[in-house]
Design a protein around this motif. Structure first.
Motif, PDB file in Angstrom:
ATOM      1  N   ALA A  73       0.839  -1.200   0.000  1.00 40.35           N
ATOM      2  CA  ALA A  73       0.000   0.000   0.000  1.00 40.35           C
ATOM      3  C   ALA A  73       0.874   1.250   0.000  1.00 40.35           C
ATOM      4  O   ALA A  73       1.763   1.386   0.849  1.00 40.35           O
ATOM      5  N   PRO A  74       0.623   2.191  -0.911  1.00 41.20           N
ATOM      6  CA  PRO A  74       1.382   3.448  -0.889  1.00 41.20           C
ATOM      7  C   PRO A  74       0.881   4.362   0.224  1.00 41.20           C
ATOM      8  O   PRO A  74      -0.220   4.180   0.751  1.00 41.20           O
ATOM      9  N   GLU A  75       1.669   5.353   0.579  1.00 39.04           N
ATOM     10  CA  GLU A  75       1.260   6.337   1.575  1.00 39.04           C
ATOM     11  C   GLU A  75       0.502   7.479   0.901  1.00 39.04           C
ATOM     12  O   GLU A  75       0.959   8.023  -0.106  1.00 39.04           O
ATOM     13  N   ALA A  76      -0.642   7.850   1.444  1.00 36.84           N
ATOM     14  CA  ALA A  76      -1.346   9.039   0.975  1.00 36.84           C
ATOM     15  C   ALA A  76      -0.577  10.275   1.426  1.00 36.84           C
ATOM     16  O   ALA A  76      -0.070  10.336   2.550  1.00 36.84           O
ATOM     17  N   SER A  77      -0.498  11.269   0.566  1.00 38.19           N
ATOM     18  CA  SER A  77       0.212  12.507   0.893  1.00 38.19           C
ATOM     19  C   SER A  77      -0.672  13.434   1.724  1.00 38.19           C
ATOM     20  O   SER A  77      -1.900  13.259   1.801  1.00 38.19           O
ATOM     21  N   ASP A  78      -0.062  14.462   2.316  1.00 43.55           N
ATOM     22  CA  ASP A  78      -0.839  15.457   3.052  1.00 43.55           C
ATOM     23  C   ASP A  78      -1.860  16.126   2.137  1.00 43.55           C
ATOM     24  O   ASP A  78      -2.994  16.389   2.536  1.00 43.55           O
ATOM     25  N   GLY A  79      -1.455  16.421   0.905  1.00 43.49           N
ATOM     26  CA  GLY A  79      -2.368  17.073  -0.029  1.00 43.49           C
ATOM     27  C   GLY A  79      -3.558  16.196  -0.373  1.00 43.49           C
ATOM     28  O   GLY A  79      -4.683  16.688  -0.480  1.00 43.49           O
TER      29      GLY A  79
ATOM     30  N   GLY B  14      -3.966   5.234   1.254  1.00 40.44           N
ATOM     31  CA  GLY B  14      -3.279   5.010  -0.015  1.00 40.44           C
ATOM     32  C   GLY B  14      -3.701   3.723  -0.689  1.00 40.44           C
ATOM     33  O   GLY B  14      -3.785   3.649  -1.928  1.00 40.44           O
ATOM     34  N   ALA B  15      -3.998   2.696   0.098  1.00 40.13           N
ATOM     35  CA  ALA B  15      -4.448   1.427  -0.480  1.00 40.13           C
ATOM     36  C   ALA B  15      -5.808   1.568  -1.149  1.00 40.13           C
ATOM     37  O   ALA B  15      -6.055   0.969  -2.209  1.00 40.13           O
TER      38      ALA B  15
ATOM     39  N   ALA C 282      -9.194  -4.242  -4.490  1.00 45.98           N
ATOM     40  CA  ALA C 282      -9.515  -4.271  -3.065  1.00 45.98           C
ATOM     41  C   ALA C 282      -8.365  -3.774  -2.207  1.00 45.98           C
ATOM     42  O   ALA C 282      -7.194  -3.945  -2.546  1.00 45.98           O
ATOM     43  N   ASN C 283      -8.742  -3.165  -1.088  1.00 53.87           N
ATOM     44  CA  ASN C 283      -7.840  -2.845   0.009  1.00 53.87           C
ATOM     45  C   ASN C 283      -8.066  -3.915   1.076  1.00 53.87           C
ATOM     46  O   ASN C 283      -9.196  -4.124   1.512  1.00 53.87           O
TER      47      ASN C 283
END
Length: 298
Positions: free
Chosen positions: A23-29, A73-74, A89-90
């Motif tokens: 799973a990637p990390e979601a950014s602050d934006g 992010g997932a 799916a996550n």
């Protein structure tokens, strides 16, 4: 927390047809598309008050921040893949109690809300069209944070089927709420779901939605510690089939999140969620088969 590791291991063993990725990390934006920037900053920098941490349900730590980012992010990654391939799916997600300005009920950031807003922005940039979204939340607890975030947004339809007397005890108004009594079993549940889905499609008859987020909570199960409903494992599988079949019939991409599951026997929860993912894999295979059989223009 053990549930997520066990589910990942079981999927790798029993569903080799699923492509697994980190799973990637979601950014602050990205998080700020659905959350107040001040709240995002407080989470990231560890400035949450004691009261805010109590409402979330666990203390702040750098690991909590990373896990919360990756949970969002997932779902973003699943939504992008679903738009391209029909379904994705996550293995976690479904953090539907998080509001724009605070977390709650073990939910820090609202993964579906962030992903929905981001997919709408990306879709408009690529196609110059509006992407309407439907959220089908079948976790046993009402998706109060999601309902509040999209309260005044006509482009996102929120549907929640949940226990009437369960958490949160102060509900928000979704576009469609279906409240079920304690002890509700398979037949009553599936009939209520069918009516709710009919209402969802009726709402979109003139302006169809283009993406579904499905929260397939395992907590309506009769063996769940926090559920208060009485669905069997077979009933939950039929629930998933109905949602997936309806999406397939309308050729609607579907991004799946596992949401809640707190079984007295953790292996039963993991088995239910693995079954959901197996049905989603079958849905993906049918979607790909249809693509392969589309005639090529000459």
């Amino acid at each position: 927390m053990q549930k997520y590791r066990l589910l990942r291991e079981r999927v790798a063993t029993e569903l080799p047809g699923l492509r697994l990725q980190l799973a990637p990390e979601a950014s602050d934006g990205e998080l700020a598309l659905a959350h107040e920037p001040a709240y995002v900053c407080a989470v990231v920098e560890g400035c949450l008050s004691a009261a805010q941490q109590r409402e979330i349900g666990f203390p702040w730590s750098p690991q909590m921040v990373e896990r919360s980012r990756r949970s969002v992010g997932a779902t973003i990654a699943a939504a992008r893949t679903a738009l391209a391939e029909g379904v994705a799916a996550n293995l976690a997600g479904g953090t539907h109690h998080a509001y724009a300005d605070r977390g709650s009920g073990y939910c820090v950031f609202n993964d579906v809300a962030v992903a929905a807003r981001l997919m709408q922005a990306e879709w408009h940039r690529l196609h110059r069209q509006l992407l309407r979204v439907a959220v089908i939340d079948l976790d046993v607890h009402q998706g109060n944070g999601t309902a509040a975030i999209f309260r005044d947004d006509p482009t996102v339809f929120t549907l929640s089927v949940h226990g009437e007397r369960n958490f949160p005890f102060r509900k928000e108004a979704s576009d469609l709420d279906v409240e079920l009594p304690d002890g509700c079993g398979d037949d009553e549940y599936l009939q209520a779901l069918e009516r709710a889905m009919d209402a969802l499609w009726h709402h979109h008859r003139a302006q169809p939605c283009g993406l579904i987020f499905y929260l397939a909570g395992a907590d309506p199960y009769q063996g769940d510690r926090l559920g208060r409903l009485a669905l069997s494992a077979a009933g939950l599988a039929e629930r998933d089939r109905q949602v997936l079949a309806a999406a397939h019939e309308r050729r609607l991409p579907l991004a799946l999140s596992m949401a809640g599951g707190y079984g007295r026997n953790i292996d039963e929860t993991v088995a239910i969620q693995c079954r959901t993912l197996g049905l989603a894999l079958e849905h993906h295979q049918r979607w790909q088969q249809q693509i392969e059989h589309v005639p090529t223009p000459t």
